[in-house]
Design an enzyme around this catalytic site. Structure first.
Site, short mmCIF file in Angstrom:
data_model
loop_
_atom_site.label_atom_id
_atom_site.label_comp_id
_atom_site.label_asym_id
_atom_site.label_seq_id
_atom_site.Cartn_x
_atom_site.Cartn_y
_atom_site.Cartn_z
NE ARG A 66 25.77 35.71 -10.49
CZ ARG A 66 26.80 34.85 -10.43
NH1 ARG A 66 27.43 34.49 -11.52
NH2 ARG A 66 27.18 34.32 -9.28
CE1 TYR A 77 14.03 33.15 -4.86
CE2 TYR A 77 15.79 32.60 -6.40
CZ TYR A 77 14.68 33.34 -6.08
OH TYR A 77 14.20 34.28 -6.97
CB VAL A 84 25.74 42.83 -7.53
CG1 VAL A 84 25.37 42.62 -8.97
CG2 VAL A 84 27.15 43.31 -7.43
N1 LIG Z 1 15.35 40.63 -8.70
C1 LIG Z 1 15.81 39.62 -9.43
O1 LIG Z 1 16.93 39.67 -9.96
C2 LIG Z 1 14.96 38.39 -9.63
C3 LIG Z 1 15.48 37.35 -10.42
C4 LIG Z 1 14.71 36.21 -10.62
C5 LIG Z 1 13.45 36.12 -10.05
N2 LIG Z 1 12.97 37.12 -9.27
C6 LIG Z 1 11.65 36.98 -8.69
O2 LIG Z 1 10.90 38.16 -8.93
C7 LIG Z 1 10.02 38.40 -7.84
C8 LIG Z 1 10.24 39.79 -7.30
O3 LIG Z 1 11.58 39.90 -6.82
P1 LIG Z 1 12.18 41.28 -6.32
O4 LIG Z 1 13.61 41.30 -6.69
O5 LIG Z 1 11.29 42.38 -6.76
O6 LIG Z 1 12.10 41.10 -4.74
P2 LIG Z 1 11.42 42.05 -3.65
O7 LIG Z 1 11.83 41.49 -2.33
O8 LIG Z 1 11.72 43.48 -3.93
O9 LIG Z 1 9.88 41.80 -3.88
C9 LIG Z 1 9.18 40.73 -3.30
C10 LIG Z 1 7.97 41.30 -2.61
O10 LIG Z 1 7.20 40.21 -2.09
C11 LIG Z 1 6.70 40.60 -0.84
N3 LIG Z 1 6.41 39.40 -0.05
C12 LIG Z 1 7.31 38.50 0.43
N4 LIG Z 1 6.66 37.53 1.10
C13 LIG Z 1 5.33 37.83 1.04
C14 LIG Z 1 4.16 37.21 1.53
N5 LIG Z 1 4.23 36.07 2.24
N6 LIG Z 1 2.97 37.79 1.30
C15 LIG Z 1 2.89 38.96 0.57
N7 LIG Z 1 3.97 39.58 0.07
C16 LIG Z 1 5.17 39.03 0.31
C17 LIG Z 1 7.78 41.46 -0.20
O11 LIG Z 1 7.25 42.33 0.78
C18 LIG Z 1 8.33 42.21 -1.43
O12 LIG Z 1 7.70 43.47 -1.58
C19 LIG Z 1 10.28 37.29 -6.84
O13 LIG Z 1 9.34 36.26 -7.05
C20 LIG Z 1 11.67 36.81 -7.19
O14 LIG Z 1 11.87 35.48 -6.80
C21 LIG Z 1 13.70 38.26 -9.05
#
Ligand SMILES: NC(=O)c1ccc[n+]([C@@H]2O[C@H](COP(=O)([O-])OP(=O)(O)OC[C@H]3O[C@@H](n4cnc5c(N)ncnc54)[C@H](O)[C@@H]3O)[C@@H](O)[C@H]2O)c1
Length: 313
Positions: free
Chosen positions: A208, A141, A184
């Site tokens: 964290r 990742y 978490v």
């Molecule tokens: N939540 C965190 O703590 C965190 C930390 C660092 C980075 N991020 C990044 O932020 C972004 C959002 O994360 P999140 O926590 O909201 O996760 P999440 O899983 O809630 O949201 C990701 C969304 O992307 C959609 N998705 C996945 N693959 C797809 C595809 N091929 N086509 C279209 N849609 C697709 C999923 O259906 C989901 O709704 C991500 O890029 C993640 O890497 C999140």
């Protein structure tokens, strides 16, 4: 401005879409709903159920003509990336690349990329970690998010695209899915409210940097139309241990017990705290919501909305 939010059915993307809409932008969302939920997307926002890897994504760009693409669609699980690195790369590298190709073809001015701070640096050499810390991801990742960043920078050099890289800490808040491994706080809150005892992997001393999703949405608002060539942390600079978090959530939920402890996750980073100094300097952004208040709002949301299955983090 016309804005397309990929992954806008997910946790962070839906808050970002809502913030853009509230600021008066015209917002559309594309999400395949492999995670996330259709009703996360706020009213007044066009929703396209589509995989960003499909060639039909071009039709969304043709229809919406976005000026800014906020790229939040991702396979957002570190553990899933270890179990299936190819699937992770397919979405997080090739999916990102497809979005960038379309951005150039449809003359998008700015692409904002949701990268990670927590999964890029490995076990930090010094705290708080700045954006210039060596990149040493411990899981696919992290490699793939970093490759996404590199592609953004390449598209800036090659095509003059205004690209913005936001590296998030551990984002938490309403709508986070407690069935995924990332959150978490969501996992503990949902389990405690449902009268279940969650599991802490390891002794709980791991630390964290937790940042409230409303503050993350605010950072996304601040980058609109700006040229920021360096990656920027969206984090608090404050570390909280999982044990302290569990105690605070127990107080807020009224849970009878603290979580039980299970085996540590091999390779997991122990302590990470991220400097938000660059975001303050370049965006005049500071995390506004103290953890205590963010936890209170999150627990209140889970109290109202419930969650069926949540047991470990
Ligand atoms: N939540 C965190 O703590 C965190 C930390 C660092 C980075 N991020 C990044 O932020 C972004 C959002 O994360 P999140 O926590 O909201 O996760 P999440 O899983 O809630 O949201 C990701 C969304 O992307 C959609 N998705 C996945 N693959 C797809 C595809 N091929 N086509 C279209 N849609 C697709 C999923 O259906 C989901 O709704 C991500 O890029 C993640 O890497 C999140």
């Amino acid at each position: 401005m016309r804005i397309l939010v990929t992954g806008g059915g997910g946790f962070v993307g839906s808050h970002v879409a809502e913030a853009y809409r509230n600021a008066g932008h015209h917002v559309a969302v594309v999400d395949v709903l492999s995670g996330g939920r259709r009703n996360n997307t706020p009213p007044g926002v066009m929703f396209y159920r589509m995989d960003i890897r499909r060639p039909e994504l071009a039709e969304v760009f043709r229809e919406e003509r976005p000026e800014l693409v906020s790229h939040h669609a991702a396979e957002a699980s570190v553990r899933a990336s270890i179990a299936n690195p190819v699937a992770d790369a397919d979405t997080n590298v090739l999916g990102t690349l497809r979005v960038l190709e379309l951005a150039v073809r449809y003359r998008v001015s700015q692409v904002v990329f949701s990268s990670t701070a927590g999964a890029l640096y490995g076990e930090p050499q010094r705290l708080p970690v700045s954006e210039d810390h060596p990149i040493l991801p411990t899981a696919p990742y992290g490699f793939h998010k970093y490759l996404g960043e590199q592609y953004l920078q390449y598209y800036r050099r090659m095509h003059g695209l205004n690209t913005t890289i936001l590296r998030y800490g551990n984002v938490y808040g309403p709508r986070q899915d407690p069935q995924t491994e990332a959150g978490v706080i969501a996992i503990f809150a949902a389990a405690m409210l449902a009268g279940r005892r969650p599991t802490i992997f390891g002794d709980g001393t791991q630390v964290r940097d937790f940042v409230y999703v409303g503050d993350v949405a605010d950072a996304n608002l601040r980058v609109v139309g700006r040229r920021i060539d360096e990656p920027v942390h969206v984090a608090t600079g404050v570390g909280t241990s999982v044990n302290d978090l569990a105690r605070a959530l127990r107080g807020l939920t009224g849970a009878a017990d603290l979580p039980e402890h299970g085996p540590a996750v091999p390779g997991e980073v122990h302590t990470i705290v991220l400097s938000p100094e660059r975001a303050a300097r370049l965006l005049d952004w500071r995390p506004r919501l103290p953890l205590e208040e963010g936890l209170r709002r999150t627990v209140e949301w889970f109290r109202q909305h419930g969650s069926p299955r949540a047991t470990s983090a």
